[in-house]
Design an enzyme around this catalytic site. Structure first.
Site, PDB file in Angstrom:
ATOM      1  N   GLN A  28      21.977  60.258  32.569  1.00  0.00           N
ATOM      2  CA  GLN A  28      21.488  59.351  31.314  1.00  0.00           C
ATOM      3  C   GLN A  28      21.104  58.100  32.040  1.00  0.00           C
ATOM      4  OE1 GLN A  28      24.144  61.669  31.632  1.00  0.00           O
ATOM      5  NE2 GLN A  28      25.059  61.953  29.668  1.00  0.00           N
ATOM      6  N   ASN A  62      35.213  56.819  29.752  1.00  0.00           N
ATOM      7  CA  ASN A  62      33.756  56.545  29.855  1.00  0.00           C
ATOM      8  C   ASN A  62      33.236  57.646  30.606  1.00  0.00           C
ATOM      9  OD1 ASN A  62      31.369  54.997  28.904  1.00  0.00           O
ATOM     10  ND2 ASN A  62      31.188  54.486  30.915  1.00  0.00           N
ATOM     11  N   ARG A  87      23.424  61.051  22.024  1.00  0.00           N
ATOM     12  CA  ARG A  87      24.392  60.800  22.525  1.00  0.00           C
ATOM     13  C   ARG A  87      24.825  59.520  22.883  1.00  0.00           C
ATOM     14  NH1 ARG A  87      22.717  57.993  25.685  1.00  0.00           N
ATOM     15  NH2 ARG A  87      24.579  57.437  26.701  1.00  0.00           N
ATOM     16  N   ASP A 101      33.780  55.166  25.575  1.00  0.00           N
ATOM     17  CA  ASP A 101      34.014  56.272  24.664  1.00  0.00           C
ATOM     18  C   ASP A 101      34.991  56.396  23.919  1.00  0.00           C
ATOM     19  OD1 ASP A 101      31.764  57.388  26.624  1.00  0.00           O
ATOM     20  OD2 ASP A 101      31.707  58.600  24.768  1.00  0.00           O
TER      21      ASP A 101
END
Ligand code: MRU
Length: 323
Positions: free
Chosen positions: A185, A236, A45, A226
Site C-alpha cells: 500500500q 494498524n 481499503r 484501524d
C-alpha cells in the site's frame, strides 16, 4: 484531490486500489454484496474508506429493496479489524430505522454522503491539530506506513493529512514511505498520492526503517489506525508495532492520526481487538508471482501497538497523550 468513489446512475463506483498506480480503473458496484466483495478484496481499503463504501453499499441494498439486516451483516463481516466499517453500517441502519419504504433509499444515501463529508472535515481538522505539534522554525523528515491518504479516507487523509498540512506549511524535508509488505500500500498508493501532490518522498522497504532511524534520518513517525481501544492501544497495518518499538529505541516521536470514528468504546485494551488474518498467498507472492518455496506462511493483516509506545494520538477533537 482525487475522488476515490462516486454514486451515479444508481450504482456506486470505486477507484480500484488493486490496480493503482498503473491503471485508474473504476469498479462498478450494484449491490451490497458487490461492495462487500470490493472491501474483502481490497479494491477499496483503509478504515474510513471502507466505512464510507459500506454506507453506500447499504444505500444500494435499500434501492433494490434487498433485506437490509442481511446486507448490513454481509458488509460488516467483510473485514474484522477496522471499527469504522461496523460503525458506519450501524449509523445508516439507525438513520433509516422506522422510515416508510419509499423514504429508505434517499435517507440511506444521504447518511452515506454525510459520513463521507464528515470524514473530509475530520481529516482537515486533525491534520491542522497534528501539524501544530511540529515546530515552525525547521523542516522534518517523516516516516509513514501503509496508505492513509485520500484513497483510504475520501478526504485529505489522516497521517498523510498531517504530512500534507506540514508540506503546505513548508515543513517537510522528506517523506520516507514504507513499502508495506505484503500488499505494498505504501509503494503503490502512498507514493502515487505524494507524487501527485509534488511532496518530496523516498520509498524504502519495511526492514530499512531501523537503520534510517539509527542514522538520525527520521524526525517523526506518523501512521493511521484501524481501531483504537479506550486505553489508546492501537491496531494498524502489520509492521506498525515494529516501527513503534524502533522509534522508542531511537527516541523518535511516534504519532497515530485517526478520526474519532476509529475509537472503539467497547474495546478496553488492544487485547480485545480482532486481528484479520489473510491468505498465505499474499505473503508468498510478489507482484502477482509466487516467489516463496513450498512452505506455509502466516499473514496477520494488522498488529496492535501498546499505548506506552505512542507519543500521541491525533484526532479532529483533540490530541490524546495519555489513556
Ligand atoms: O489493509 P488496509 O490497507 O485496509 O490497511 C489500512 C491501514 O492499516 C491504514 O493505516 C488504516 O486503515 C488507516 S487509513 C486512514
Amino acid at each position: 484531490m482525487i475522488k476515490p468513489f462516486r454514486f451515479q446512475d444508481n450504482a456506486f463506483f470505486i477507484l480500484d486500489q488493486r490496480r493503482l498506480p498503473t491503471q485508474e480503473h473504476w469498479l462498478t458496484c450494484r449491490s451490497a454484496f458487490d461492495v462487500s466483495q470490493a472491501i474483502q478484496t481490497l479494491a477499496v481499503r483503509g478504515a474510513p474508506a471502507i466505512g464510507i463504501a459500506a454506507a453506500f453499499g447499504l444505500a444500494l441494498a435499500a434501492q433494490s429493496g434487498a433485506l437490509l439486516e442481511d446486507a448490513a451483516k454481509t458488509l460488516i463481516s467483510a473485514r474484522p479489524t477496522a471499527v469504522n466499517l461496523a460503525w458506519a453500517v450501524r449509523r445508516v441502519m439507525a438513520a433509516i430505522d422506522g422510515l416508510p419504504p419509499e423514504k429508505v433509499f434517499e435517507r440511506a444515501k444521504k447518511e452515506a454522503e454525510d459520513i463521507w463529508e464528515e470524514e473530509i472535515q475530520a481529516n482537515a481538522a486533525l491534520s491542522t491539530l497534528g501539524a501544530d505539534l511540529f515546530d515552525e522554525d525547521r523542516t522534518y523528515s517523516i516516516l509513514t506506513h501503509c496508505n492513509t491518504g485520500t484513497l483510504a479516507t475520501g478526504g485529505m487523509g489522516t497521517a498523510l493529512g498531517v504530512i500534507r498540512e506540514l508540506a503546505e506549511r513548508g515543513r517537510v524535508a522528506m517523506v520516507y514511505v514504507d513499502e508495506t509488505r505484503p500488499l505494498l500500500q505504501g509503494a503503490r498508493l502512498t507514493a502515487y498520492e505524494l507524487k501527485k501532490d509534488d511532496i518530496p518522498a523516498t520509498l524504502i522497504t519495511d526492514n530499512m526503517a531501523g537503520w534510517l532511524m539509527h542514522q538520525r534520518k527520521i524526525d517523526a513517525v506518523i501512521t493511521g489506525a484501524d481501531r483504537i481501544a479506550v486505553n489508546l492501544d492501537t491496531a494498524n497495518k502489520i509492521g506498525t508495532y515494529s516501527l513503534a518499538v524502533l522509534a522508542k529505541a531511537h527516541k523518535v516521536p511516534f504519532y497515530i492520526a485517526a478520526p474519532m470514528s476509529t475509537f472503539d468504546p467497547d474495546c478496553p485494551t488492544g487485547k480485545h481487538i480482532p486481528i484479520e488474518e489473510r491468505h498465505a498467498a499474499e505473503v508468498k507472492s510478489y507482484g502477482g508471482t509466487v516467489v516463496a518455496a513450498d512452505i506455509p506462511a502466516y499473514n496477520p493483516s494488522f498488529d496492535v501497538t501498546p499505548h506506552r509506545l505512542i507519543t500521541a494520538v491525533i484526532t479532529e477533537k483533540k490530541v490524546f497523550r495519555k489513556p
